[in-house]
Motif scaffolding. Structure first.
Motif, PDB file in Angstrom:
ATOM      1  N   VAL A   1      30.913 -53.902  -2.977  1.00 38.65           N
ATOM      2  CA  VAL A   1      29.934 -54.960  -2.755  1.00 38.65           C
ATOM      3  C   VAL A   1      28.632 -54.487  -3.393  1.00 38.65           C
ATOM      4  O   VAL A   1      28.456 -53.291  -3.624  1.00 38.65           O
ATOM      5  CB  VAL A   1      29.737 -55.254  -1.244  1.00 38.65           C
ATOM      6  CG1 VAL A   1      31.013 -55.787  -0.621  1.00 38.65           C
ATOM      7  CG2 VAL A   1      29.242 -54.030  -0.494  1.00 38.65           C
ATOM      8  N   PRO A   2      27.715 -55.408  -3.688  1.00 38.50           N
ATOM      9  CA  PRO A   2      26.443 -54.964  -4.246  1.00 38.50           C
ATOM     10  C   PRO A   2      25.767 -53.932  -3.326  1.00 38.50           C
ATOM     11  O   PRO A   2      25.544 -54.195  -2.152  1.00 38.50           O
ATOM     12  CB  PRO A   2      25.618 -56.248  -4.333  1.00 38.50           C
ATOM     13  CG  PRO A   2      26.642 -57.333  -4.459  1.00 38.50           C
ATOM     14  CD  PRO A   2      27.790 -56.871  -3.602  1.00 38.50           C
ATOM     15  N   GLY A   3      25.560 -52.743  -3.825  1.00 50.43           N
ATOM     16  CA  GLY A   3      24.889 -51.695  -3.071  1.00 50.43           C
ATOM     17  C   GLY A   3      25.788 -50.728  -2.327  1.00 50.43           C
ATOM     18  O   GLY A   3      25.310 -49.779  -1.711  1.00 50.43           O
TER      19      GLY A   3
ATOM     20  N   LEU B   1      36.149 -42.513   1.675  1.00 48.82           N
ATOM     21  CA  LEU B   1      34.753 -42.231   1.381  1.00 48.82           C
ATOM     22  C   LEU B   1      34.038 -43.540   1.114  1.00 48.82           C
ATOM     23  O   LEU B   1      34.503 -44.346   0.305  1.00 48.82           O
ATOM     24  CB  LEU B   1      34.634 -41.338   0.142  1.00 48.82           C
ATOM     25  CG  LEU B   1      33.224 -41.141  -0.415  1.00 48.82           C
ATOM     26  CD1 LEU B   1      32.381 -40.292   0.537  1.00 48.82           C
ATOM     27  CD2 LEU B   1      33.280 -40.509  -1.792  1.00 48.82           C
ATOM     28  N   CYS B   2      32.914 -43.764   1.809  1.00 56.30           N
ATOM     29  CA  CYS B   2      32.076 -44.938   1.562  1.00 56.30           C
ATOM     30  C   CYS B   2      30.688 -44.462   1.170  1.00 56.30           C
ATOM     31  O   CYS B   2      30.136 -43.544   1.791  1.00 56.30           O
ATOM     32  CB  CYS B   2      31.994 -45.823   2.802  1.00 56.30           C
ATOM     33  SG  CYS B   2      33.577 -46.568   3.245  1.00 56.30           S
ATOM     34  N   VAL B   3      30.127 -45.071   0.132  1.00 56.61           N
ATOM     35  CA  VAL B   3      28.837 -44.666  -0.422  1.00 56.61           C
ATOM     36  C   VAL B   3      27.921 -45.878  -0.507  1.00 56.61           C
ATOM     37  O   VAL B   3      28.355 -46.952  -0.928  1.00 56.61           O
ATOM     38  CB  VAL B   3      29.026 -44.067  -1.839  1.00 56.61           C
ATOM     39  CG1 VAL B   3      27.696 -43.726  -2.479  1.00 56.61           C
ATOM     40  CG2 VAL B   3      29.935 -42.851  -1.784  1.00 56.61           C
ATOM     41  N   THR B   4      26.664 -45.683  -0.104  1.00 58.58           N
ATOM     42  CA  THR B   4      25.652 -46.732  -0.266  1.00 58.58           C
ATOM     43  C   THR B   4      24.624 -46.255  -1.281  1.00 58.58           C
ATOM     44  O   THR B   4      24.385 -45.055  -1.413  1.00 58.58           O
ATOM     45  CB  THR B   4      24.939 -47.059   1.062  1.00 58.58           C
ATOM     46  OG1 THR B   4      24.274 -45.887   1.539  1.00 58.58           O
ATOM     47  CG2 THR B   4      25.930 -47.558   2.103  1.00 58.58           C
ATOM     48  N   GLU B   5      24.034 -47.175  -1.991  1.00 58.49           N
ATOM     49  CA  GLU B   5      23.045 -46.823  -3.012  1.00 58.49           C
ATOM     50  C   GLU B   5      21.663 -46.587  -2.418  1.00 58.49           C
ATOM     51  O   GLU B   5      20.817 -45.972  -3.055  1.00 58.49           O
ATOM     52  CB  GLU B   5      22.977 -47.928  -4.068  1.00 58.49           C
ATOM     53  CG  GLU B   5      24.258 -48.045  -4.868  1.00 58.49           C
ATOM     54  CD  GLU B   5      24.252 -49.203  -5.849  1.00 58.49           C
ATOM     55  OE1 GLU B   5      23.228 -49.901  -5.955  1.00 58.49           O
ATOM     56  OE2 GLU B   5      25.292 -49.401  -6.488  1.00 58.49           O
ATOM     57  N   THR B   6      21.406 -47.099  -1.228  1.00 54.60           N
ATOM     58  CA  THR B   6      20.110 -46.920  -0.576  1.00 54.60           C
ATOM     59  C   THR B   6      20.335 -46.492   0.862  1.00 54.60           C
ATOM     60  O   THR B   6      21.465 -46.442   1.334  1.00 54.60           O
ATOM     61  CB  THR B   6      19.307 -48.239  -0.562  1.00 54.60           C
ATOM     62  OG1 THR B   6      20.044 -49.214   0.189  1.00 54.60           O
ATOM     63  CG2 THR B   6      19.056 -48.756  -1.964  1.00 54.60           C
ATOM     64  N   GLY B   7      19.263 -46.182   1.569  1.00 59.83           N
ATOM     65  CA  GLY B   7      19.371 -45.925   2.991  1.00 59.83           C
ATOM     66  C   GLY B   7      19.017 -44.526   3.432  1.00 59.83           C
ATOM     67  O   GLY B   7      18.788 -44.301   4.606  1.00 59.83           O
ATOM     68  N   GLY B   8      18.982 -43.566   2.514  1.00 58.42           N
ATOM     69  CA  GLY B   8      18.627 -42.209   2.917  1.00 58.42           C
ATOM     70  C   GLY B   8      19.519 -41.717   4.046  1.00 58.42           C
ATOM     71  O   GLY B   8      20.733 -41.795   3.966  1.00 58.42           O
ATOM     72  N   HIS B   9      18.920 -41.254   5.140  1.00 55.15           N
ATOM     73  CA  HIS B   9      19.670 -40.740   6.279  1.00 55.15           C
ATOM     74  C   HIS B   9      19.766 -41.748   7.418  1.00 55.15           C
ATOM     75  O   HIS B   9      20.157 -41.397   8.517  1.00 55.15           O
ATOM     76  CB  HIS B   9      19.049 -39.432   6.778  1.00 55.15           C
ATOM     77  CG  HIS B   9      19.256 -38.300   5.830  1.00 55.15           C
ATOM     78  ND1 HIS B   9      20.458 -37.643   5.715  1.00 55.15           N
ATOM     79  CD2 HIS B   9      18.432 -37.733   4.925  1.00 55.15           C
ATOM     80  CE1 HIS B   9      20.357 -36.712   4.790  1.00 55.15           C
ATOM     81  NE2 HIS B   9      19.144 -36.735   4.293  1.00 55.15           N
ATOM     82  N   SER B  10      19.404 -42.982   7.167  1.00 57.85           N
ATOM     83  CA  SER B  10      19.505 -44.014   8.195  1.00 57.85           C
ATOM     84  C   SER B  10      20.938 -44.539   8.262  1.00 57.85           C
ATOM     85  O   SER B  10      21.685 -44.492   7.285  1.00 57.85           O
ATOM     86  CB  SER B  10      18.550 -45.174   7.892  1.00 57.85           C
ATOM     87  OG  SER B  10      17.212 -44.731   7.954  1.00 57.85           O
TER      88      SER B  10
END
Length: 78
Positions: free
Chosen positions: A20-22, A39-48
């Motif tokens: 999905v986008p992001g 494994l799931c990866v997000t492009e934003t979010g830091g440690h949140s």
């Protein structure tokens, strides 16, 4: 992901199961004893927490996916 796949005896190459986008997720299965490595990866979010409301550090959590939903989906199939 490679280390956990090796420890669980996964022989298949990673397969993209969500995009999905992001954010995106890949899985390795089947593995020894019916295990799956994901494994799931997000492009934003830091440690949140992805999909969460509480900000950790300076960035709010990624909104592309909900970590709660991804985790529930993973464990509810066991």
């Amino acid at each position: 992901m490679a280390k956990w796949a090796r420890l669980n005896g996964c022989e298949a190459a990673p397969r993209r199961v969500l995009e999905v986008p992001g954010a995106w997720c890949e899985t390795r299965s089947p593995c020894r004893g019916g295990a799956e490595v994901k494994l799931c990866v997000t492009e934003t979010g830091g440690h949140s927490w992805p999909g969460g409301r509480k900000v950790r550090g300076e960035q709010p959590g990624a909104s592309a996916v909900s970590a709660n939903e991804l985790i529930w989906d993973f464990f509810s199939r066991r």
